[in-house]
Design a protein around this motif. Structure first.
Motif, PDB file in Angstrom:
ATOM      1  N   PHE A 224      -6.757  11.191  -2.495  1.00  0.00           N
ATOM      2  CA  PHE A 224      -5.767  11.438  -1.446  1.00  0.00           C
ATOM      3  C   PHE A 224      -6.339  12.431  -0.443  1.00  0.00           C
ATOM      4  O   PHE A 224      -6.903  13.461  -0.841  1.00  0.00           O
ATOM      5  CB  PHE A 224      -4.474  12.012  -2.031  1.00  0.00           C
ATOM      6  CG  PHE A 224      -3.752  11.085  -2.972  1.00  0.00           C
ATOM      7  CD1 PHE A 224      -3.433   9.782  -2.582  1.00  0.00           C
ATOM      8  CD2 PHE A 224      -3.359  11.515  -4.237  1.00  0.00           C
ATOM      9  CE1 PHE A 224      -2.750   8.928  -3.448  1.00  0.00           C
ATOM     10  CE2 PHE A 224      -2.675  10.668  -5.100  1.00  0.00           C
ATOM     11  CZ  PHE A 224      -2.384   9.373  -4.708  1.00  0.00           C
TER      12      PHE A 224
ATOM     13  N   SER B 221       1.550 -12.771  -3.387  1.00  0.00           N
ATOM     14  CA  SER B 221       2.412 -13.425  -2.392  1.00  0.00           C
ATOM     15  C   SER B 221       2.079 -12.843  -1.024  1.00  0.00           C
ATOM     16  O   SER B 221       1.841 -11.639  -0.895  1.00  0.00           O
ATOM     17  CB  SER B 221       3.888 -13.147  -2.711  1.00  0.00           C
ATOM     18  OG  SER B 221       4.200 -13.631  -4.001  1.00  0.00           O
TER      19      SER B 221
ATOM     20  N   PRO C   3      -1.676   9.876   2.442  1.00  0.00           N
ATOM     21  CA  PRO C   3      -0.458  10.713   2.494  1.00  0.00           C
ATOM     22  C   PRO C   3       0.356  10.476   3.764  1.00  0.00           C
ATOM     23  O   PRO C   3       1.595  10.428   3.706  1.00  0.00           O
ATOM     24  CB  PRO C   3      -1.012  12.150   2.454  1.00  0.00           C
ATOM     25  CG  PRO C   3      -2.373  12.019   1.865  1.00  0.00           C
ATOM     26  CD  PRO C   3      -2.893  10.701   2.311  1.00  0.00           C
TER      27      PRO C   3
ATOM     28  N   GLY D 244       0.853  -1.199   0.000  1.00  0.00           N
ATOM     29  CA  GLY D 244       0.000   0.000   0.000  1.00  0.00           C
ATOM     30  C   GLY D 244       0.878   1.235   0.000  1.00  0.00           C
ATOM     31  O   GLY D 244       2.083   1.157  -0.275  1.00  0.00           O
TER      32      GLY D 244
ATOM     33  N   ARG E 296      -1.342   2.225   8.445  1.00  0.00           N
ATOM     34  CA  ARG E 296      -2.494   2.117   9.343  1.00  0.00           C
ATOM     35  C   ARG E 296      -2.173   1.424  10.663  1.00  0.00           C
ATOM     36  O   ARG E 296      -2.858   1.636  11.660  1.00  0.00           O
ATOM     37  CB  ARG E 296      -3.615   1.374   8.578  1.00  0.00           C
ATOM     38  CG  ARG E 296      -4.945   1.384   9.267  1.00  0.00           C
ATOM     39  CD  ARG E 296      -6.066   1.047   8.298  1.00  0.00           C
ATOM     40  NE  ARG E 296      -5.967  -0.255   7.670  1.00  0.00           N
ATOM     41  CZ  ARG E 296      -6.298  -1.401   8.243  1.00  0.00           C
ATOM     42  NH1 ARG E 296      -6.767  -1.429   9.477  1.00  0.00           N
ATOM     43  NH2 ARG E 296      -6.184  -2.542   7.576  1.00  0.00           N
TER      44      ARG E 296
ATOM     45  N   ARG F 165      -4.513   7.755   9.634  1.00  0.00           N
ATOM     46  CA  ARG F 165      -4.495   6.433   8.980  1.00  0.00           C
ATOM     47  C   ARG F 165      -4.578   6.557   7.453  1.00  0.00           C
ATOM     48  O   ARG F 165      -4.733   5.565   6.760  1.00  0.00           O
ATOM     49  CB  ARG F 165      -5.660   5.579   9.509  1.00  0.00           C
ATOM     50  CG  ARG F 165      -7.004   6.154   9.175  1.00  0.00           C
ATOM     51  CD  ARG F 165      -8.155   5.412   9.815  1.00  0.00           C
ATOM     52  NE  ARG F 165      -9.357   6.210   9.830  1.00  0.00           N
ATOM     53  CZ  ARG F 165     -10.164   6.399   8.798  1.00  0.00           C
ATOM     54  NH1 ARG F 165      -9.909   5.799   7.668  1.00  0.00           N
ATOM     55  NH2 ARG F 165     -11.227   7.161   8.896  1.00  0.00           N
TER      56      ARG F 165
ATOM     57  N   LEU G 199     -10.743  -5.308  -2.328  1.00  0.00           N
ATOM     58  CA  LEU G 199     -10.431  -5.328  -0.888  1.00  0.00           C
ATOM     59  C   LEU G 199     -11.493  -4.530  -0.150  1.00  0.00           C
ATOM     60  O   LEU G 199     -11.864  -3.431  -0.581  1.00  0.00           O
ATOM     61  CB  LEU G 199      -9.076  -4.668  -0.609  1.00  0.00           C
ATOM     62  CG  LEU G 199      -7.790  -5.407  -0.972  1.00  0.00           C
ATOM     63  CD1 LEU G 199      -6.577  -4.556  -0.586  1.00  0.00           C
ATOM     64  CD2 LEU G 199      -7.719  -6.765  -0.289  1.00  0.00           C
TER      65      LEU G 199
ATOM     66  N   THR H  72       1.186  -4.009   6.281  1.00  0.00           N
ATOM     67  CA  THR H  72       0.024  -4.805   5.872  1.00  0.00           C
ATOM     68  C   THR H  72      -1.297  -4.148   6.255  1.00  0.00           C
ATOM     69  O   THR H  72      -2.363  -4.682   5.952  1.00  0.00           O
ATOM     70  CB  THR H  72       0.066  -6.203   6.525  1.00  0.00           C
ATOM     71  OG1 THR H  72       0.079  -6.025   7.960  1.00  0.00           O
ATOM     72  CG2 THR H  72       1.291  -6.997   6.108  1.00  0.00           C
ATOM     73  N   GLY H  73      -1.262  -3.009   6.928  1.00  0.00           N
ATOM     74  CA  GLY H  73      -2.495  -2.381   7.407  1.00  0.00           C
ATOM     75  C   GLY H  73      -2.968  -3.020   8.700  1.00  0.00           C
ATOM     76  O   GLY H  73      -3.322  -2.345   9.659  1.00  0.00           O
TER      77      GLY H  73
ATOM     78  N   GLY I  65      -0.364  -0.026  -4.213  1.00  0.00           N
ATOM     79  CA  GLY I  65      -1.337   1.037  -3.927  1.00  0.00           C
ATOM     80  C   GLY I  65      -2.268   0.706  -2.774  1.00  0.00           C
ATOM     81  O   GLY I  65      -2.865   1.595  -2.179  1.00  0.00           O
TER      82      GLY I  65
END
Ligand SMILES: Cc1cc2nc3c(=O)[nH]c(=O)nc-3n(C[C@H](O)[C@H](O)[C@H](O)COP(=O)(O)OP(=O)(O)OC[C@H]3O[C@@H](n4cnc5c(N)ncnc54)[C@H](O)[C@@H]3O)c2cc1C
Length: 471
Positions: free
Chosen positions: A62, A133, A417, A24, A401, A414, A314, A170-171, A51
């Protein structure tokens, strides 16, 4: 639950300087910035593009990057938005003032443009990207709080990937959790979980006939067409449109001639760390998007011929698991507009906490929060380095995040930017750590800030310190 012991030999990859989990805004910035500084970087991404939420999640806008006077977000993120504009991936009606100067204004973009640009930036920097992956396990020395390698799973099976340093972007703090780093989970450690939203793209909109909302700080305006809120209230009152009476502003923005990005409706109580909850969230999310499509067609001039192009692959998760870092950025810091010697970014965004349910009380809480918790023109708060380091860890960082902040500040930082600024900082920190032998939890933050400034970050603090801010 019964357990099954998996014992098998798996191939060992070559060693990298840095492995980044998640591509991301946080992970891509970390990988590209580290590679530009000479590191051998592997970027492991579960989907087929970079992204994160901005592409696979179709959050194609954004968040604000300026304070009403000047741009606060420099470095990698500034390069991304300026290049997106030059390449025509930001709608022509948007002036660069939107991100360079304006107060609380979003910058919409085309997701295919962001995918393409991030591929190019990663390739040019020499980042090795592996799509489809997933990082699924970690080999850790718990005494020295050091990660030796990660297990990556993809169509070729399992691989052990050794590296000197690791970034979890990974958030959901997946890697930090696998390593055994202390984390907090929404819904487990706090009572509530902020709702998710399944974003979508719509076509067939006649934007020339749409009257736009002029005041983005009106809490009940919605982003995009004027007076969405009273229209939603009317549709709820009339019945037949929505499964749930969700009164929070929907958002639909123009990202092309007839294309709109929708961030409308909520999937309440989704726990993205539980697969059945995520699955049900996607199913309900798709239903909600159809409901909003009908609502928009019936209620908004210029939307009569709107067609649903696609929902995101997602689910748009706002809150799940965050690390317990060397420092937790808190609401008092935010209100004090606190500046930190080790800050790696500054930001000015209101505390964006969405409704937790559809009750009137919750709606009133939301309006109050939205109105009362915001910084003014020319103001900002700092984002210290220490919220990106899991407490005591030697060669592990997070970006985006899963940073260490309380619920309210998390609601402000979170976003894309801020995630990119965090990514640039930890990619740079990893390279510094390899070069100097300094662990993540005891890095010379003066040197880090100076390197980030050289790379274009806007870091206005006068006083620097060799030591990070701690609890
Ligand atoms: C509905 C919604 C609306 C939003 N609106 C805005 C907005 O208007 N503007 C804005 O700037 N921000 C907005 N945000 C916030 C923002 O999009 C995200 O919070 C931000 O993208 C977080 O960046 P990240 O890098 O931490 O994680 P993400 O963008 O979530 O990226 C994480 C990446 O990691 C990958 N991944 C996960 N687990 C693994 C694993 N085990 N191995 C390998 N890869 C893995 C995922 O596939 C994903 O690509 C919104 C968020 C939501 C949910």
């Amino acid at each position: 639950m019964q357990t099954y012991r998996l014992v098998r030999d798996i191939p060992v990859d070559r060693e990298y300087d840095l492995v980044v989990a998640g591509g991301g805004p946080g992970g891509t910035a970390a990988a590209v910035c580290a590679a530009r500084l000479g590191a051998k970087v592997l970027l492991v991404e579960a989907t087929g593009c970079l992204g994160g939420m901005g592409t696979s999640g179709l959050v194609t806008s954004f968040d604000p990057m300026a304070d009403g006077e000047k741009m606060l977000v420099g470095g990698f993120m500034r390069e991304v938005v300026e290049t997106m504009y030059e390449r025509g991936f930001i709608p022509a009606r948007i002036s660069p003032d939107r991100w360079r100067r304006a107060y609380h204004q979003w910058t919409p973009f085309h997701p295919e443009g962001l995918k393409l640009l991030l591929d190019e930036l990663a390739q040019k920097a020499g980042v090795e990207v592996r799509f489809f992956s997933r990082v699924i396990d970690a080999d850790v020395d718990r005494n020295s709080k050091r990660v030796n390698g990660v297990i990556v799973q993809n169509v070729e099976g399992y691989r052990y990937v050794p590296a000197k340093t690791f970034v979890d972007a990974t958030g959901d703090a997946v890697l930090a959790d696998l390593c055994g780093a202390e984390c907090r989970e929404a819904g487990r450690d706090t009572e509530k979980i902020m709702p998710a939203t399944l974003c979508a793209l719509f076509a067939g909109i006649d934007w020339s006939r749409v009257e736009f909302e002029s005041d983005p700080l009106n809490p009940i305006c919605g982003i995009g067409p004027k007076d969405l809120q009273p229209k939603v209230e009317d549709a709820i009152e009339r019945g037949g449109y929505f499964t749930q009476p969700d009164r929070q502003m929907p958002a639909i923005e123009s990202i092309g001639k007839s294309l709109g990005y929708s961030n409308s409706g909520h999937v309440f109580r989704t726990n993205s760390l539980r697969v059945d909850s995520l699955t049900n969230g996607m199913i309900l999310g798709r239903k909600i998007v159809q409901e909003y499509a009908r609502f928009y067609r019936d209620y908004v001039a210029g939307f009569e011929n709107l067609e649903l192009v696609t929902t995101a692959s997602l689910l748009g998760v706002r809150e799940s698991r965050r690390i317990v870092g060397e420092y937790e950025l808190n609401f008092e810091d935010y209100l004090a507009r606190r500046q930190f010697p080790d800050q790696i970014g500054v930001f000015n965004k209101y505390v964006d906490i969405h409704l937790y349910d559809c009750t009137d009380d919750e709606f009133m809480n939301y309006l109050e929060e939205f109105t009362n918790s915001r910084l003014g023109v020319g103001e900002c708060h700092g984002i210290p380095y220490s919220i990106l380091v899991p407490k005591g860890w030697a060669n592990l960082w997070v970006a985006g995040r899963c940073n260490s902040s309380d619920v309210k500040v998390h609601g402000a930082i979170r976003v894309q930017p801020a995630a990119a600024m965090m990514g640039q900082a930890v990619g740079t920190a990893a390279v510094q750590s390899i070069a100097t032998g300094q662990p993540a939890c005891d890095l010379d933050t003066q040197r880090l800030v100076e390197t980030l400034r050289e790379a274009g970050a806007y870091l206005p603090q006068e006083k620097l310190s060799r030591h990070m801010t701690r609890q």
